[in-house]
Scaffold this motif. Structure first.
Motif, PDB file in Angstrom:
ATOM      1  N   UNK A  33       0.767  -1.233  -0.004  1.00  0.00           N
ATOM      2  CA  UNK A  33       0.105   0.086  -0.038  1.00  0.00           C
ATOM      3  C   UNK A  33       0.998   1.094  -0.049  1.00  0.00           C
ATOM      4  N   UNK A  34       0.739   2.024  -1.009  1.00  0.00           N
ATOM      5  CA  UNK A  34       1.478   3.266  -1.333  1.00  0.00           C
ATOM      6  C   UNK A  34       1.030   4.147  -2.540  1.00  0.00           C
ATOM      7  N   UNK A  35       1.334   5.466  -2.499  1.00  0.00           N
ATOM      8  CA  UNK A  35       0.614   6.055  -3.877  1.00  0.00           C
ATOM      9  C   UNK A  35       1.156   5.596  -4.862  1.00  0.00           C
ATOM     10  N   UNK A  36       0.148   5.093  -5.840  1.00  0.00           N
ATOM     11  CA  UNK A  36       0.395   4.576  -7.079  1.00  0.00           C
ATOM     12  C   UNK A  36       0.453   3.001  -7.225  1.00  0.00           C
ATOM     13  N   UNK A  37       0.364   2.387  -6.216  1.00  0.00           N
ATOM     14  CA  UNK A  37       0.508   1.019  -6.100  1.00  0.00           C
ATOM     15  C   UNK A  37      -0.796   0.481  -6.745  1.00  0.00           C
ATOM     16  N   UNK A  38      -0.878  -0.590  -7.588  1.00  0.00           N
ATOM     17  CA  UNK A  38      -1.770  -1.345  -8.063  1.00  0.00           C
ATOM     18  C   UNK A  38      -3.002  -1.687  -7.208  1.00  0.00           C
ATOM     19  N   UNK A  39      -4.213  -1.384  -7.379  1.00  0.00           N
ATOM     20  CA  UNK A  39      -5.470  -1.406  -6.696  1.00  0.00           C
ATOM     21  C   UNK A  39      -6.057  -2.803  -6.925  1.00  0.00           C
ATOM     22  N   UNK A  40      -6.388  -3.444  -6.090  1.00  0.00           N
ATOM     23  CA  UNK A  40      -7.277  -4.694  -6.115  1.00  0.00           C
ATOM     24  C   UNK A  40      -8.660  -4.308  -5.717  1.00  0.00           C
ATOM     25  N   UNK A  41      -9.482  -4.686  -6.585  1.00  0.00           N
ATOM     26  CA  UNK A  41     -10.968  -4.153  -6.656  1.00  0.00           C
ATOM     27  C   UNK A  41     -11.470  -5.056  -5.558  1.00  0.00           C
ATOM     28  N   UNK A  42     -12.478  -4.349  -4.638  1.00  0.00           N
ATOM     29  CA  UNK A  42     -13.295  -5.017  -3.729  1.00  0.00           C
ATOM     30  C   UNK A  42     -12.650  -5.905  -2.423  1.00  0.00           C
ATOM     31  N   UNK A  43     -11.402  -5.636  -2.376  1.00  0.00           N
ATOM     32  CA  UNK A  43     -10.625  -6.566  -1.141  1.00  0.00           C
ATOM     33  C   UNK A  43     -10.680  -5.527   0.247  1.00  0.00           C
ATOM     34  N   UNK A  44     -11.557  -4.377   0.097  1.00  0.00           N
ATOM     35  CA  UNK A  44     -11.364  -3.472   1.407  1.00  0.00           C
ATOM     36  C   UNK A  44     -10.144  -2.663   1.712  1.00  0.00           C
ATOM     37  N   UNK A  45      -9.148  -2.809   0.961  1.00  0.00           N
ATOM     38  CA  UNK A  45      -7.890  -2.425   1.046  1.00  0.00           C
ATOM     39  C   UNK A  45      -7.582  -1.165   0.265  1.00  0.00           C
ATOM     40  N   UNK A  46      -7.122  -0.018   0.420  1.00  0.00           N
ATOM     41  CA  UNK A  46      -6.795   1.075  -0.122  1.00  0.00           C
ATOM     42  C   UNK A  46      -5.193   1.119  -0.491  1.00  0.00           C
ATOM     43  N   UNK A  47      -4.871  -0.039  -1.710  1.00  0.00           N
ATOM     44  CA  UNK A  47      -3.596  -0.247  -2.073  1.00  0.00           C
ATOM     45  C   UNK A  47      -3.084   1.236  -2.529  1.00  0.00           C
ATOM     46  N   UNK A  48      -3.667   2.028  -3.358  1.00  0.00           N
ATOM     47  CA  UNK A  48      -3.078   3.100  -3.938  1.00  0.00           C
ATOM     48  C   UNK A  48      -3.057   4.565  -3.247  1.00  0.00           C
ATOM     49  N   UNK A  49      -3.669   4.286  -2.112  1.00  0.00           N
ATOM     50  CA  UNK A  49      -3.732   5.655  -1.076  1.00  0.00           C
ATOM     51  C   UNK A  49      -4.746   6.503  -1.747  1.00  0.00           C
ATOM     52  N   UNK A  50      -5.633   6.322  -2.322  1.00  0.00           N
ATOM     53  CA  UNK A  50      -6.417   7.365  -2.908  1.00  0.00           C
ATOM     54  C   UNK A  50      -7.783   7.963  -2.049  1.00  0.00           C
ATOM     55  N   UNK A  51      -7.617   6.945  -0.880  1.00  0.00           N
ATOM     56  CA  UNK A  51      -8.831   7.146   0.420  1.00  0.00           C
ATOM     57  C   UNK A  51     -10.020   6.318   0.021  1.00  0.00           C
ATOM     58  N   UNK A  52     -10.044   5.363  -0.909  1.00  0.00           N
ATOM     59  CA  UNK A  52     -10.910   4.170  -1.051  1.00  0.00           C
ATOM     60  C   UNK A  52     -10.553   3.146  -1.692  1.00  0.00           C
ATOM     61  N   UNK A  53     -11.285   1.873  -1.482  1.00  0.00           N
ATOM     62  CA  UNK A  53     -11.036   0.687  -2.310  1.00  0.00           C
ATOM     63  C   UNK A  53     -11.712   0.657  -3.590  1.00  0.00           C
ATOM     64  N   UNK A  54     -10.999   0.103  -4.560  1.00  0.00           N
ATOM     65  CA  UNK A  54     -11.624   0.267  -6.070  1.00  0.00           C
ATOM     66  C   UNK A  54     -12.722  -0.672  -6.074  1.00  0.00           C
ATOM     67  N   UNK A  55     -13.805  -0.197  -6.666  1.00  0.00           N
ATOM     68  CA  UNK A  55     -15.251  -0.915  -6.734  1.00  0.00           C
ATOM     69  C   UNK A  55     -14.911  -1.963  -8.045  1.00  0.00           C
TER      70      UNK A  55
END
Length: 67
Positions: free
Chosen positions: A35-57
């Motif tokens: 988890x850090x700015x620009x990280x690949x986001x995994x949708x729907x896992x409840x984790x904000x990998x890319x630090x944009x403030x939300x999990x990807x839907x």
């Protein structure tokens, strides 16, 4: 208001998970190296990998745009 350098690092200046990002520079979870700015986001896992403030839907649509 003068600040004096004491040589001691603050917590937000340290990279606890060694991912190259500190909390001061935007690391939203310094205990998770994935988890850090620009990280690949995994949708729907409840984790904000890319630090944009939300999990990807996750989208219900496939790559062709159909359901």
């Amino acid at each position: 208001n003068m600040q004096v350098w004491t040589g001691l690092a603050r917590d937000e200046d340290l990279d606890a998970d060694l991912d190259g990002w500190t909390p001061f520079c935007g690391d939203c979870d310094d205990s998770d190296p994935d988890s850090f700015p620009g990280a690949e986001e995994i949708c729907g896992d409840g984790i904000d990998q890319d630090c944009d403030g939300q999990d990807l839907v996750c989208s219900l649509r496939n790559d062709t745009g159909t359901w």
